[in-house]
Scaffold this motif. Structure first.
Motif, PDB file in Angstrom:
ATOM      1  N   ARG A   1      -1.648 -25.073 -31.162  1.00 35.09           N
ATOM      2  CA  ARG A   1      -0.445 -25.356 -31.961  1.00 35.09           C
ATOM      3  C   ARG A   1      -0.769 -25.602 -33.436  1.00 35.09           C
ATOM      4  N   ASN A   2      -2.021 -25.397 -33.809  1.00 32.21           N
ATOM      5  CA  ASN A   2      -2.458 -25.581 -35.190  1.00 32.21           C
ATOM      6  C   ASN A   2      -2.054 -26.966 -35.728  1.00 32.21           C
ATOM      7  N   MET A   3      -2.467 -28.005 -34.993  1.00 28.84           N
ATOM      8  CA  MET A   3      -2.097 -29.379 -35.350  1.00 28.84           C
ATOM      9  C   MET A   3      -3.283 -30.173 -35.897  1.00 28.84           C
ATOM     10  N   ARG A   4      -4.298 -29.486 -36.439  1.00 28.39           N
ATOM     11  CA  ARG A   4      -5.493 -30.162 -36.938  1.00 28.39           C
ATOM     12  C   ARG A   4      -5.173 -31.177 -38.029  1.00 28.39           C
ATOM     13  N   ASP A   5      -4.105 -30.941 -38.772  1.00 26.93           N
ATOM     14  CA  ASP A   5      -3.739 -31.883 -39.833  1.00 26.93           C
ATOM     15  C   ASP A   5      -3.034 -33.130 -39.294  1.00 26.93           C
ATOM     16  N   LEU A   6      -2.590 -33.079 -38.026  1.00 25.21           N
ATOM     17  CA  LEU A   6      -1.902 -34.223 -37.426  1.00 25.21           C
ATOM     18  C   LEU A   6      -2.769 -34.982 -36.425  1.00 25.21           C
ATOM     19  N   ILE A   7      -3.536 -34.270 -35.613  1.00 24.37           N
ATOM     20  CA  ILE A   7      -4.427 -34.900 -34.642  1.00 24.37           C
ATOM     21  C   ILE A   7      -5.846 -34.543 -35.053  1.00 24.37           C
ATOM     22  N   HIS A   8      -6.577 -35.538 -35.553  1.00 22.14           N
ATOM     23  CA  HIS A   8      -7.871 -35.305 -36.184  1.00 22.14           C
ATOM     24  C   HIS A   8      -9.052 -35.357 -35.227  1.00 22.14           C
ATOM     25  N   GLU A   9      -9.070 -36.349 -34.347  1.00 25.63           N
ATOM     26  CA  GLU A   9     -10.260 -36.594 -33.547  1.00 25.63           C
ATOM     27  C   GLU A   9      -9.885 -37.241 -32.225  1.00 25.63           C
ATOM     28  N   ILE A  10     -10.619 -36.897 -31.171  1.00 27.17           N
ATOM     29  CA  ILE A  10     -10.415 -37.492 -29.854  1.00 27.17           C
ATOM     30  C   ILE A  10     -11.770 -38.005 -29.396  1.00 27.17           C
ATOM     31  N   SER A  11     -11.826 -39.242 -28.924  1.00 26.01           N
ATOM     32  CA  SER A  11     -13.104 -39.835 -28.555  1.00 26.01           C
ATOM     33  C   SER A  11     -13.014 -40.611 -27.254  1.00 26.01           C
ATOM     34  N   ILE A  12     -14.090 -40.516 -26.466  1.00 22.02           N
ATOM     35  CA  ILE A  12     -14.243 -41.337 -25.268  1.00 22.02           C
ATOM     36  C   ILE A  12     -15.512 -42.153 -25.511  1.00 22.02           C
ATOM     37  N   PRO A  13     -15.384 -43.451 -25.849  1.00 22.34           N
ATOM     38  CA  PRO A  13     -16.577 -44.250 -26.127  1.00 22.34           C
ATOM     39  C   PRO A  13     -17.518 -44.294 -24.918  1.00 22.34           C
ATOM     40  N   MET A  14     -18.784 -43.936 -25.172  1.00 24.08           N
ATOM     41  CA  MET A  14     -19.793 -43.900 -24.107  1.00 24.08           C
ATOM     42  C   MET A  14     -20.939 -44.842 -24.468  1.00 24.08           C
ATOM     43  N   GLU A  15     -21.659 -45.293 -23.440  1.00 27.12           N
ATOM     44  CA  GLU A  15     -22.858 -46.096 -23.642  1.00 27.12           C
ATOM     45  C   GLU A  15     -23.937 -45.575 -22.711  1.00 27.12           C
ATOM     46  N   THR A  16     -25.171 -45.728 -23.121  1.00 28.58           N
ATOM     47  CA  THR A  16     -26.290 -45.321 -22.284  1.00 28.58           C
ATOM     48  C   THR A  16     -26.819 -46.554 -21.565  1.00 28.58           C
ATOM     49  N   VAL A  17     -26.865 -46.465 -20.240  1.00 28.97           N
ATOM     50  CA  VAL A  17     -27.303 -47.582 -19.418  1.00 28.97           C
ATOM     51  C   VAL A  17     -28.501 -47.119 -18.600  1.00 28.97           C
ATOM     52  N   THR A  18     -29.497 -47.984 -18.462  1.00 36.19           N
ATOM     53  CA  THR A  18     -30.655 -47.664 -17.633  1.00 36.19           C
ATOM     54  C   THR A  18     -30.418 -48.220 -16.241  1.00 36.19           C
ATOM     55  N   GLU A  19     -30.366 -47.311 -15.266  1.00 37.21           N
ATOM     56  CA  GLU A  19     -30.198 -47.710 -13.870  1.00 37.21           C
ATOM     57  C   GLU A  19     -31.554 -47.648 -13.186  1.00 37.21           C
ATOM     58  N   ILE A  20     -31.832 -48.650 -12.379  1.00 34.54           N
ATOM     59  CA  ILE A  20     -33.077 -48.663 -11.620  1.00 34.54           C
ATOM     60  C   ILE A  20     -32.780 -48.071 -10.238  1.00 34.54           C
ATOM     61  N   THR A  21     -33.438 -46.943  -9.933  1.00 27.84           N
ATOM     62  CA  THR A  21     -33.245 -46.280  -8.640  1.00 27.84           C
ATOM     63  C   THR A  21     -34.572 -46.272  -7.890  1.00 27.84           C
TER      64      THR A  21
END
Length: 174
Positions: free
Chosen positions: A31-51
């Motif tokens: 829809r060519n909406m780059r001027d209205l919706i700039h960025e989409i983010s899903i905050p992530m973190e790196t976790v160390t799992e002990i397996t």
């Protein structure tokens, strides 16, 4: 228009975060909406799992069920985001989405602020804020990725390394 853009929190069904992000990105492109919706983010973190096989680094969502969208809020953008499959609504009161404050955005680390460092390893710097304000020290390490600097400060006749934010120190000659 970009000045009106704020970060908003979109609530999704758990597990739909990536689908919602991809769908919004597709809408923006089609829809060519780059001027209205700039960025989409899903905050992530790196976790160390002990397996059983030893430690393993795993990427994990910081806020499952939420997607952050930087956009100019108007009827069109509200409807586009709100009517995507998997979206249950915006964080806010009733049908009114409330933007995140600058402090919230900084705390989430969603928007990286670029800090220009005017000092280097071995330089003498002055601490500009915090408990050690106005102390002088020597730069021992600069970690641009984490936004940290380690400064060795002489306190009570002892050399003490202190970790600070990059913008908490300035060259001593200024």
């Amino acid at each position: 228009m970009a000045d009106n853009a704020n970060w908003y929190v979109v609530h999704t069904y758990s597990g739909y975060e990536n689908t919602v992000k991809a769908t919004i990105e597709k809408y923006v492109e089609n829809r060519n909406m780059r001027d209205l919706i700039h960025e989409i983010s899903i905050p992530m973190e790196t976790v160390t799992e002990i397996t059983d096989n030893g430690p393993k680094d795993v990427e994990r969502k910081v806020f499952p069920g939420y997607v952050l969208v930087k956009m100019v809020m108007n009827d069109e953008t509200w409807h586009v985001v709100r009517n995507i499959r998997g979206v249950t609504g915006f964080l806010g009161e009733g049908n009114k989405a409330i933007p995140l404050s600058e402090d919230d955005v900084a705390a989430l680390g969603v928007e990286k602020r670029e800090i220009v460092v005017s000092y280097q390893l071995g330089d003498t710097v002055k601490i500009t804020e915090g408990a050690l304000e106005s102390f002088l020290g020597t730069v021992e390490e600069i970690d641009l990725e984490r936004g940290k600097v380690r400064v060795v400060v002489s306190m009570f006749g002892r050399e003490t390394p202190v970790e600070l934010e990059l913008d908490q120190v300035e060259p001593a000659n200024s």
